[in-house]
Each structure stands twice: as C-alpha cells, then as structure tokens.
Design a protein around this motif. Structure first.
Motif, mmCIF file in Angstrom:
data_model
loop_
_atom_site.group_PDB
_atom_site.id
_atom_site.type_symbol
_atom_site.label_atom_id
_atom_site.label_comp_id
_atom_site.label_asym_id
_atom_site.label_seq_id
_atom_site.Cartn_x
_atom_site.Cartn_y
_atom_site.Cartn_z
ATOM 1 N N TYR A 157 -17.266 46.680 73.769
ATOM 2 C CA TYR A 157 -16.335 47.110 72.962
ATOM 3 C C TYR A 157 -16.900 46.249 71.577
ATOM 4 O O TYR A 157 -16.803 45.083 71.497
ATOM 5 C CB TYR A 157 -15.101 46.683 73.263
ATOM 6 C CG TYR A 157 -13.858 46.576 72.202
ATOM 7 C CD1 TYR A 157 -13.994 47.490 71.185
ATOM 8 C CD2 TYR A 157 -12.780 45.959 72.601
ATOM 9 C CE1 TYR A 157 -12.893 47.446 70.314
ATOM 10 C CE2 TYR A 157 -11.689 45.900 71.790
ATOM 11 C CZ TYR A 157 -11.790 46.743 70.594
ATOM 12 O OH TYR A 157 -10.711 46.877 69.869
ATOM 13 N N LEU A 158 -17.110 46.935 70.582
ATOM 14 C CA LEU A 158 -17.708 46.479 69.251
ATOM 15 C C LEU A 158 -16.734 46.552 68.238
ATOM 16 O O LEU A 158 -15.963 47.416 67.900
ATOM 17 C CB LEU A 158 -18.840 47.359 68.818
ATOM 18 C CG LEU A 158 -19.665 46.771 67.733
ATOM 19 C CD1 LEU A 158 -20.701 45.564 68.041
ATOM 20 C CD2 LEU A 158 -20.710 47.805 67.141
ATOM 21 N N HIS A 159 -16.455 45.111 67.886
ATOM 22 C CA HIS A 159 -15.251 44.981 66.880
ATOM 23 C C HIS A 159 -15.869 45.232 65.469
ATOM 24 O O HIS A 159 -16.462 44.314 64.965
ATOM 25 C CB HIS A 159 -14.660 43.563 67.120
ATOM 26 C CG HIS A 159 -13.733 43.414 68.153
ATOM 27 N ND1 HIS A 159 -12.362 43.403 68.321
ATOM 28 C CD2 HIS A 159 -14.325 43.134 69.411
ATOM 29 C CE1 HIS A 159 -12.063 43.071 69.479
ATOM 30 N NE2 HIS A 159 -13.135 42.822 69.974
ATOM 31 N N THR A 160 -15.593 46.377 65.035
ATOM 32 C CA THR A 160 -16.237 46.669 63.644
ATOM 33 C C THR A 160 -15.374 46.031 62.534
ATOM 34 O O THR A 160 -13.892 46.236 62.975
ATOM 35 C CB THR A 160 -16.307 48.159 63.544
ATOM 36 O OG1 THR A 160 -15.207 48.961 63.560
ATOM 37 C CG2 THR A 160 -17.472 48.501 64.368
ATOM 38 N N GLY A 210 -15.461 52.983 61.582
ATOM 39 C CA GLY A 210 -16.424 52.034 62.207
ATOM 40 C C GLY A 210 -17.699 52.542 62.477
ATOM 41 O O GLY A 210 -18.497 52.070 63.338
ATOM 42 N N GLU A 213 -21.404 50.611 61.427
ATOM 43 C CA GLU A 213 -21.486 49.460 62.280
ATOM 44 C C GLU A 213 -21.640 49.710 63.724
ATOM 45 O O GLU A 213 -22.655 49.143 64.400
ATOM 46 C CB GLU A 213 -20.187 48.572 62.114
ATOM 47 C CG GLU A 213 -20.188 47.914 60.562
ATOM 48 C CD GLU A 213 -19.394 48.823 59.822
ATOM 49 O OE1 GLU A 213 -19.211 48.660 58.664
ATOM 50 O OE2 GLU A 213 -19.010 49.898 60.177
ATOM 51 N N GLY A 214 -20.979 50.833 64.233
ATOM 52 C CA GLY A 214 -21.225 51.369 65.523
ATOM 53 C C GLY A 214 -22.867 51.599 65.984
ATOM 54 O O GLY A 214 -23.320 51.511 66.885
ATOM 55 N N TYR A 225 -18.597 51.142 71.780
ATOM 56 C CA TYR A 225 -17.563 52.052 71.379
ATOM 57 C C TYR A 225 -16.857 51.158 70.564
ATOM 58 O O TYR A 225 -16.792 50.018 70.431
ATOM 59 C CB TYR A 225 -16.570 52.563 72.692
ATOM 60 C CG TYR A 225 -15.845 51.621 73.292
ATOM 61 C CD1 TYR A 225 -14.436 51.450 72.827
ATOM 62 C CD2 TYR A 225 -16.167 50.764 74.284
ATOM 63 C CE1 TYR A 225 -13.636 50.667 73.823
ATOM 64 C CE2 TYR A 225 -15.296 49.786 75.076
ATOM 65 C CZ TYR A 225 -14.138 49.933 74.973
ATOM 66 O OH TYR A 225 -13.273 48.882 75.261
ATOM 67 N N THR A 226 -15.974 51.793 69.683
ATOM 68 C CA THR A 226 -15.087 51.255 68.841
ATOM 69 C C THR A 226 -13.776 51.693 68.863
ATOM 70 O O THR A 226 -13.449 52.728 69.544
ATOM 71 C CB THR A 226 -15.703 51.100 67.300
ATOM 72 O OG1 THR A 226 -15.505 52.586 66.962
ATOM 73 C CG2 THR A 226 -16.957 50.819 67.193
#
Length: 245
Positions: A157-160, A210, A213-214, A225-226
């Motif tokens: 889990y990517l926090h954009t 996002g 950045e993703g 994933y965002t």
C-alpha cells in the motif's frame, strides 16, 4: 456488585442473561405509559438498537422527561431475554442517567422519514440515521476487503502525497493549496503571483491522481497499489463527478 460497560452489539449477542450491565448511547425512540417506558438505544457499534425497559416506579419522572430522541443516556440494569419480537435481548433498567439532553423542538433527526436533501443541511448528525449508518458500514467493509485482497496477493500500500505540483497528465481541474494571502498575494513584475514566497516555493494543488507516484513505487517495490483520496475541482453535480473520492 461492580457492573461492566458493554456495547449494544455485545449485549445483543450476549448469552449471559441475568447479568448486571451498563450501556451508554443515544436515544432513537421512547414510548410507553405511566407504568412502563421503552427506550430504543444505540451507540454506533451496530445498526440495531437494544430495548431498555423502564419501570416508572424505579426511575424518577423528571429524569424520564429528559429522555428524548437524540439524548445521550447511561443505563444500568439487568440483561434479560426479550419477550417481545424483534430482539433477543433487552435491559431491565435500574438506573437511567441523562448525560446530554436533546431539545425535541430543536433536535432535527426525529423518528420520521427525512430526505437526503434535508440531511445535507444537518451533516453533523446524519451519521445517526439508518441510511448513512448502513452506507458507511458497507463502505468500511468494501475498503477493508480491498486492502485485504491486495495484502494477501503481495501488494504494498503506497501512500501517495495529497499535495503535489503535478497535474498527472492533465487528469482534471485541481484545487490550489497555498499559504499566500488570497486578497493581496505577492506579485512578480509581470503581474503574476510570486509562488516563490509560498510554503513550498512553487504552485501546489490537491492531487487528482496518485498514478505518477505509483509508477515510481512500482519501479522499486514492484507490486503496489494506492487508495486515494483524490480531488477534482470540476463543477459537475452528477453521481459520476465528485470533488473528493
């Protein structure tokens, strides 16, 4: 004997009838007569209410007059099997404490049908209605399932960032984020705003996606994933165009 405070959900599921319990919540409805009153109590732990049965000989009439729809109450009593239909458990009250009154002449969420347009005008209270309670419980379950799925399949889990200087391929109109005075911003010689004096030293906005950045994260972490939120400053009052989603 010391009693234990329980949530409405726990009480409705409890097999421990005959136990002294405490519960706190908001009054959905109250009905009854001079001998007995019935309070439908909810605390948000479930969309269902628990019925509190009040023997009017045990609780002062002055207290029960304050028990109106929307009032916050603290109930102490005995958890028993319900003899009525609709619920398996109910509470025989021994003490009712009103911790927050709700003037029935002013409290807007009365036990009747309300339009969604009206509920928009009392947005701070609309979560207490069944329709919004159901919507946000479903939304929680769906979001949790999405996170669970991606986690179980090896995604990160990517926090954009929500504040960005990128418009992500022109994905939509953007909301500006600035600390400059909106009435008298600093100007350059050509009359344009001098964003060098802004917090980030450049023009920044709320993100519309996002994605970019993703892509960076995917090139290092692999499966990512965002999950938003993202913002679009598009003035379109339809179900397909939200300013935040």
């Amino acid at each position: 004997m010391k009693t234990s405070r329980m949530s409405v959900k726990e009480l409705l599921q409890s097999e421990d009838c005959g136990k002294e319990v405490e519960v706190k919540g908001w009054v959905r409805t109250k009905r009854g007569n001079k001998q007995v009153n019935f309070i439908a109590l909810n605390d948000g732990s479930t969309i269902n209410n628990i019925q509190v049965v009040v023997d009017m000989e045990k609780v002062a009439e002055e207290v029960m007059k304050k028990v109106t729809t929307g009032a916050a109450v603290h109930v102490k009593g005995l958890l028993v099997e319900s003899t009525g239909s609709g619920q398996a458990r109910e509470i025989q009250a021994k003490e009712v404490i009103v911790t927050g009154e709700a003037d029935p002449e002013k409290y807007p969420i009365q036990p009747k049908k309300h339009s969604l347009e009206f509920l928009r005008e009392v947005a701070h209270l609309r979560f207490r209605t069944n329709i919004f309670g159901a919507v946000f419980r479903i939304r929680h379950a769906m979001a949790f399932a999405i996170h669970q799925y991606f986690n179980d399949h090896g995604f990160y889990y990517l926090h954009t960032p929500l504040i960005t200087a990128s418009d992500c391929e022109g994905a939509g109109e953007m909301f500006r984020v600035t600390t400059l005075d909106p009435k008298n911003p600093p100007l350059l010689e050509d009359g344009s705003v001098d964003f060098r004096q802004d917090f980030f030293g450049k023009s920044t906005n709320l993100t519309v996606s996002g994605q970019l950045e993703g892509e960076l994260g995917a090139m290092s972490l692999g499966k990512i994933y965002t999950f938003g939120p993202t913002f679009r400053a598009e003035n379109s009052n339809t179900t397909r165009h939200l300013s935040e989603f």
